[in-house]
Design a protein around this motif. Structure first.
Motif: not given
Ligand code: PLP
Length: 424
Positions: A81, A303-304, A307
């Motif tokens: 990230f 973070a995913q 993202g």
């Protein structure tokens, strides 16, 4: 930019935003203090406890293997990230812990830990640490303390009247004996985004390390930490949709290898005899004891999530709301914004004072309307002092903020002074 449909989906991911406060819909404008959590993050943490809870890096059994895979997968996700390699990302309990880790590791180097390789981190009388007047106490007090313990001295880059850094003094403040330049990427009071390139260039010209406090930038801007040229950076999970109690320290690999550890004990060692110990390579060298595994897994999920949304779109969305908020607030009489009033090189953190009303009272009147803002000195007394106030109220935006939030805030703010009989 997030489309209206995307924003509606994002908001639906945050169940807490559905609640009411004092019978009014919650308007959450305190993302700078801590973010709300999307269901996917809460689920990731819960799923770990429900199906895979085990001690990581230790057991030979299946659960331990699965837990380790999730834990290290989360590290890879958070590292990706910010454009870093997994080995460059150390779990901490938050940004404050990351900054203290660095300061104490440098003290350890000063005392001889880490041997020759760590000598570049050692400090002594005549050496200088540079901070800025914009810093959160987390990126000021540990350096003050390190200076006091090592005999180094502390200097700082001053702030301008508009709450940005005065970089005209950079060549005088950062000079031959400067060893560390610790700087915020985005102020948690004025929202100003630091022009890092000249600071990094000057620091490296004199051989100083650059430590970046990225707490208020990583959740809001598309960032590549190695690309910024900084040597170390810290950020907190709880400000970027992740659980409390977990954060990250990014460090350039060769620096993490040379830096001595601070906490020692289990999980960070290779060979231990009764008299000596060798340490694992980074990041494990800095992760003594049991780690916040579920929280780290939640951090990875956050973070995913960000993202997948795309940080360029997130930044554009928050930028547009910041423009709307600033355009509205500057029109209000008796309200002074502490910081840049144009949405240029700025995040959506807007601190302000209302003439004649204590920030606490401002916060209370807004709360009665369901609007959550932060009041106080926001752990940044020096910049408040520089701007001539002891404290302020602060509205801060996040990924799930929308125009209704901003408009509700702008409609409620003019009611504060009349509430106290002070007129418009
Ligand atoms: N730095 C900045 C700019 C912040 O806004 C904060 C949190 O308010 C911190 C550091 C400290 O973060 P934490 O309390 O999560 O360690």
């Amino acid at each position: 930019m997030l489309s209206a449909a995307e924003l509606a989906r994002v908001r639906a991911d945050f169940p807490l935003l559905e609640r009411e406060v004092h019978g009014k819909p919650l308007v959450y404008l305190d993302w700078g203090a801590t973010s709300q959590k999307p269901e996917i993050v809460i689920d990731a943490e819960q799923d770990y406890y429900l199906t895979r809870n085990a001690a990581v890096h230790r057991g030979a059994h299946t659960l331990a293997g699965e837990a380790t895979e999730l834990f290290e997968g989360a590290r890879a996700e958070v590292a990706r990230f910010v454009g870093a390699a997994p080995g460059e990302l150390v779990w901490t309990s938050g940004a404050t812990a990351g900054l203290n880790l660095l300061a104490y590791a440098m003290q350890n180097a000063t005392l001889g830990s880490g041997g020759e390789a760590a000598r570049p981190f050692a400090l002594g009388p005549g050496d200088e640490i540079v901070v800025t007047e914009l810093e959160h106490h987390a990126n000021l007090v540990p350096w003050q303390q390190l200076a006091a313990r090592t005999g180094a001295s502390l200097r700082w880059i001053p702030a301008t009247d508009s709450g940005r850094l005065d970089l005209s003094v950079l060549p005088e403040v950062v000079r031959e004996r400067t060893r560390v330049v610790a700087v915020t990427h985005a102020s948690n009071v004025t929202g100003a985004v630091t022009d890092l390139a000249p600071i990094v260039a000057r620091a490296h010209e004199v051989g100083a390390l650059v430590v970046l406090d990225a707490c208020q930038s990583v959740p809001h801007l598309a960032l590549d930490l190695p690309g910024l040229g900084v040597d170390f950076a810290v950020f907190s999970g709880h400000k970027m949709l992740a659980p409390h109690g977990v954060g990250a320290l990014y460090g350039r690999r060769e620096l993490l290898e040379a830096l001595p550890p601070v906490q020692t004990g289990g999980s960070m060692v290779e060979v231990v005899t009764m008299t000596e110990t060798t340490f694992l390579p980074p990041p494990q060298k800095f992760e003594a004891g049991t780690q916040p595994v579920a929280e780290a897994i939640g951090f990875g999920a956050a973070a995913q999530y960000l993202g997948d949304l795309g940080m360029a779109g997130v930044a554009a969305h928050e930028h547009e709301l910041t423009e709307r908020l600033l355009a509205g607030i500057v029109q209000l009489p008796h309200v002074r914004v502490l910081g840049p009033t144009e949405a240029v090189d700025r995040v959506g953190v807007v601190s302000f004072e209302v003439d004649g009303v204590h920030p606490h009272d401002v916060g209370q009147v807004l709360d009665a309307e369901g609007i959550a803002v932060r009041v106080g000195h926001h752990c940044a007394q020096p910049i408040h002092r520089r701007l001539g106030v002891a404290s302020s109220a602060r509205a801060s935006l996040g990924i799930a903020s929308n125009t209704d939030d901003v408009d509700a805030f702008l409609a409620a703010l003019p009611t504060v002074r009349p509430f106290f009989g002070l007129g418009e």
